[in-house]
Motif scaffolding. Structure first.
Motif, short mmCIF file in Angstrom:
data_model
loop_
_atom_site.label_atom_id
_atom_site.label_comp_id
_atom_site.label_asym_id
_atom_site.label_seq_id
_atom_site.Cartn_x
_atom_site.Cartn_y
_atom_site.Cartn_z
N LYS A 42 29.71 -32.11 -36.72
CA LYS A 42 29.11 -31.30 -37.80
C LYS A 42 27.72 -30.84 -37.41
O LYS A 42 27.11 -31.36 -36.48
N GLY A 43 27.24 -29.87 -38.14
CA GLY A 43 25.88 -29.42 -37.92
C GLY A 43 24.88 -30.33 -38.60
O GLY A 43 25.24 -31.17 -39.43
N PRO A 44 23.61 -30.21 -38.25
CA PRO A 44 22.57 -31.02 -38.91
C PRO A 44 22.54 -30.75 -40.42
O PRO A 44 22.60 -29.60 -40.85
N GLN A 45 22.42 -31.84 -41.17
CA GLN A 45 22.38 -31.76 -42.63
C GLN A 45 20.99 -32.15 -43.10
O GLN A 45 20.48 -33.22 -42.77
N PHE A 46 20.38 -31.29 -43.90
CA PHE A 46 19.03 -31.53 -44.40
C PHE A 46 18.97 -32.81 -45.23
O PHE A 46 19.83 -33.06 -46.09
N ILE A 47 17.94 -33.64 -44.94
CA ILE A 47 17.73 -34.85 -45.74
C ILE A 47 16.48 -34.68 -46.61
O ILE A 47 16.54 -34.77 -47.83
N ILE A 48 15.34 -34.48 -45.96
CA ILE A 48 14.08 -34.40 -46.68
C ILE A 48 13.06 -33.74 -45.78
O ILE A 48 13.14 -33.83 -44.55
N ASP A 49 12.09 -33.08 -46.40
CA ASP A 49 11.01 -32.47 -45.62
C ASP A 49 9.67 -32.78 -46.26
O ASP A 49 9.58 -33.28 -47.38
N ILE A 50 8.61 -32.49 -45.50
CA ILE A 50 7.26 -32.77 -45.99
C ILE A 50 6.31 -31.81 -45.30
O ILE A 50 6.48 -31.47 -44.12
N ARG A 51 5.31 -31.40 -46.04
CA ARG A 51 4.29 -30.52 -45.47
C ARG A 51 3.05 -31.34 -45.14
O ARG A 51 2.87 -32.45 -45.65
N PRO B 99 14.31 -25.37 -46.55
CA PRO B 99 14.63 -25.79 -45.20
C PRO B 99 15.64 -24.86 -44.53
O PRO B 99 16.20 -23.99 -45.17
N LEU B 100 15.86 -25.12 -43.23
CA LEU B 100 16.92 -24.41 -42.53
C LEU B 100 18.26 -25.07 -42.87
O LEU B 100 18.37 -26.30 -42.91
N HIS B 101 19.28 -24.23 -43.06
CA HIS B 101 20.63 -24.71 -43.33
C HIS B 101 21.49 -24.38 -42.11
O HIS B 101 21.54 -23.22 -41.70
N PHE B 102 22.16 -25.37 -41.58
CA PHE B 102 22.94 -25.20 -40.37
C PHE B 102 24.43 -25.10 -40.64
O PHE B 102 24.96 -25.73 -41.56
#
Lengths: 113, 111
Positions: A42-51, B99-102
């Motif tokens: 599978k492709g990378p799945q977003f978990i969490i981000d931070i600035r 975010p970027l979506h893959f």
């Protein structure tokens, strides 16, 4: 050149324990950081981000900590479950570069029963 | 919302042949990225589009790789001629900021 790296290539934890995945970055101009989970095929799945104007951000069972002084990022997963087994990538970007992500090599998380 | 669609899922070609990958981003996402992920490594950016214009293609091997996004929506990535070291998963991502979506990628094997 600038790089994003991970301290540990593999991490094994018991189900129910908390997991901590660490990441170092070297570009002081980075102002956006993100964690992805990637399962096999599978492709990378977003978990969490931070600035960069934040030190901590919480999601559902996940927390990201950012230490700009030592250029360190960590992902904490509470009560780790078998479904959390995957490869985790940190990535960094600069908002003035269109958020093109620079990825590290990844940490493989294995959750054992 | 529908995710990023990529096709084909798998492709096996011989070296020196050509191959093309297709990506349909999430509706409304102006920015589209192509990444190459070699086995055991993190994704590496190849090219970034903003609508139908190229923002960054500094890491695209332009002697053999090309990409286009003619109408600012779908995109194709082509390799001609392929080399053994091009074996990898080619990931497409889209975003409206962050975010970027893959997508799930196209796995290319060059023999």
């Amino acid at each position: 050149g600038e790089s994003v790296g991970l301290h540990l290539p593999t991490l094994s934890v018991q189900e129910g324990d908390n997991s901590i995945i660490n990441c170092a970055y070297s570009n002081s101009a980075s102002d956006y950081f993100i964690w992805y989970k990637q399962e096999s095929g599978k492709g990378p799945q977003f978990i969490i981000d931070i600035r960069s104007n934040m030190d901590k951000r919480q999601g559902q069972r996940v927390t990201v900590l950012l230490n700009k002084t030592v250029k360190h990022l960590s992902l904490q997963i509470a009560a780790t479950q078998p479904g959390d087994s995957a490869v985790y990538f940190c990535a960094e970007a600069r908002s003035n570069s269109g958020y093109a992500l620079n990825f590290g090599k990844g940490t493989s998380l294995l959750v054992t029963p | 919302e529908a995710g990023v669609a990529q096709s084909p899922r798998y492709k096996i070609i011989e070296k020196r042949q050509s191959v093309a990958f297709w990506c349909n981003p999430i509706s409304g996402h102006a920015t589209l990225y192509w990444y190459q992920q070699i086995l055991g490594q993190g994704p590496k950016l190849l090219i970034q589009f903003q609508n139908n214009g190229v923002v960054d293609d500094s890491q695209l091997p332009k002697d053999r790789f090309s990409a286009e996004r003619l109408k600012g929506v779908d995109s194709t990535l082509k390799i001609q001629p392929a080399k053994l070291e091009d074996s990898a998963v080619y990931l497409c991502a889209s975003s409206l900021g962050t975010p970027l979506h893959f997508g799930n990628g196209t796995r290319l094997t060059v023999t």
